[in-house]
Design an enzyme around this catalytic site. Structure first.
Site, short mmCIF file in Angstrom:
data_model
loop_
_atom_site.label_atom_id
_atom_site.label_comp_id
_atom_site.label_asym_id
_atom_site.label_seq_id
_atom_site.Cartn_x
_atom_site.Cartn_y
_atom_site.Cartn_z
CG ASP A 153 -2.02 0.91 1.32
OD1 ASP A 153 -2.45 1.08 0.15
OD2 ASP A 153 -2.98 0.96 2.29
CG HIS A 154 -0.99 4.76 0.43
ND1 HIS A 154 -1.74 5.97 -0.50
CD2 HIS A 154 -2.25 4.44 1.12
CE1 HIS A 154 -2.92 5.83 -0.23
NE2 HIS A 154 -3.15 4.93 0.58
CG HIS A 174 -6.50 6.71 4.17
ND1 HIS A 174 -5.68 7.64 3.23
CD2 HIS A 174 -6.72 5.67 3.18
CE1 HIS A 174 -5.02 7.01 1.96
NE2 HIS A 174 -5.84 5.90 2.11
CG HIS A 216 -7.02 4.55 -1.64
ND1 HIS A 216 -6.00 4.10 -0.81
CD2 HIS A 216 -6.73 4.11 -2.61
CE1 HIS A 216 -5.11 3.51 -1.66
NE2 HIS A 216 -5.69 3.51 -2.76
N GLY A 217 -9.99 4.53 1.54
CA GLY A 217 -10.86 4.82 2.50
C GLY A 217 -12.25 4.33 2.79
#
Ligand code: 13P
Length: 296
Positions: free
Chosen positions: A82-83, A181, A209-210
């Protein structure tokens, strides 16, 4: 099964109108809950890992855990980073056996983000693994990244089109569409019109996302609108901690750690199963498997 690449199955999910859950694992027990939850519902799934978690446990242990878990089930399991803002970390994950990675240059000016994302793209194309890349700025806290409400920024449509132009094989594209998020204060304001415009001109599957705190209706609308990868982290972390605390409160004299670990696994697994049902991916393992021979 061996670990799979997420790209082909996300394309398929987008075409078929279901979402594939991407859970941020914490440790072996949490990765196991994700894989077992998916197996219980015959669903494809993505185990993703934040950079902080990779650095905590190490590259090789995580790759071994998830590879071994995937080998015990017959649903497709992808291992995703992820990120990540660091190309060196991307490289080390690829070398350790990750099947896809995310380069997140969203805090950079557009041209610089594009330039670095293209470098990540060249690296992943050469290695034969999938890439996720982001533009706009998704609000909230994820890993060590904090984006305040006033810094959160929707993706610009023209930039989206330009961004993906030279990355035709991107496994999944993450434009900021208003989700954030962490926990939402009130209901998330999703820019469905932007999502519609993006999916009308870009055929790459979209990452949502989130996921924590979105309503069933919001999930359904986003998935119908092209979001094939749906990320959940905060809810998973809360269950990880709260299941321990709750059991200790109920049974203060309980001292067997494995009983706590089993309760924790059960709580996380039940959440994975309920999310998979909402995303429409229950029973889709064979559908996802049917495209696995295609490029990442
Ligand atoms: P949440 O923490 O809001 O579930 O978001 C997860 C996420 O998008 C990870 O990248």
């Amino acid at each position: 099964m061996a670990l799979v690449s997420m790209g082909p199955m996300l394309k398929r999910a987008r075409a078929q109108g279901y979402g594939i859950a991407a859970y941020n694992m914490i440790d072996y027990n949490s990765a196991r809950a994700v894989v077992e939850g998916a197996q219980a519902l015959d669903a494809p799934v993505i185990v993703q890992v934040s950079v902080k978690t990779v650095k905590h446990w190490g590259y090789t242990p995580i790759a071994h855990w998830v590879r071994d878990l995937a080998a015990t089930v017959d649903v497709p399991v992808a291992l995703h980073l992820d990120h990540c803002t660091d190309l060196d970390v991307l490289r080390r994950c690829i070398d350790a056996g990750w099947t896809s990675v995310m380069f997140d240059g969203s805090s950079l000016p557009f041209e610089e983000n594009l330039d670095k994302s293209l470098k990540a793209y060249a690296m992943t194309e050469q290695a034969g693994v999938g890439l996720e890349a982001e533009i706009g700025a998704i609000g909230g806290v994820e890993d060590d990244k904090h984006v305040n409400e006033d810094e959160a920024r929707l993706a610009n449509f023209d930039e989206c089109v330009r961004f993906v132009r030279d990355m035709p094989n991107l496994a999944v594209f993450a434009p900021a569409i208003g989700t954030a998020h962490g926990m939402y204060k009130g209901e998330a304001k999703i820019a469905y019109d932007l999502l519609e415009r993006i999916t009308a001109s870009i055929s790459i599957p979209i990452a949502l996302h989130g996921g924590t705190g979105l309503t069933e209706e919001q999930f359904h609308r986003c998935i119908a609108g092209g979001c094939a990868k749906v990320n959940i982290s905060t809810m998973h972390k809360m269950l990880y901690i709260n299941s321990f605390v709750k059991l200790k409160e109920q049974k203060p004299n309980l001292e067997e750690p494995l009983t706590f670990i089993a309760a924790q696994n059960e709580a996380m697994k039940e959440d994975v199963k309920s999310v998979i049902k909402i995303f429409g991916s229950a029973g889709k393992a064979a559908d996802a498997r049917s495209v696995l021979t295609q490029r990442h």
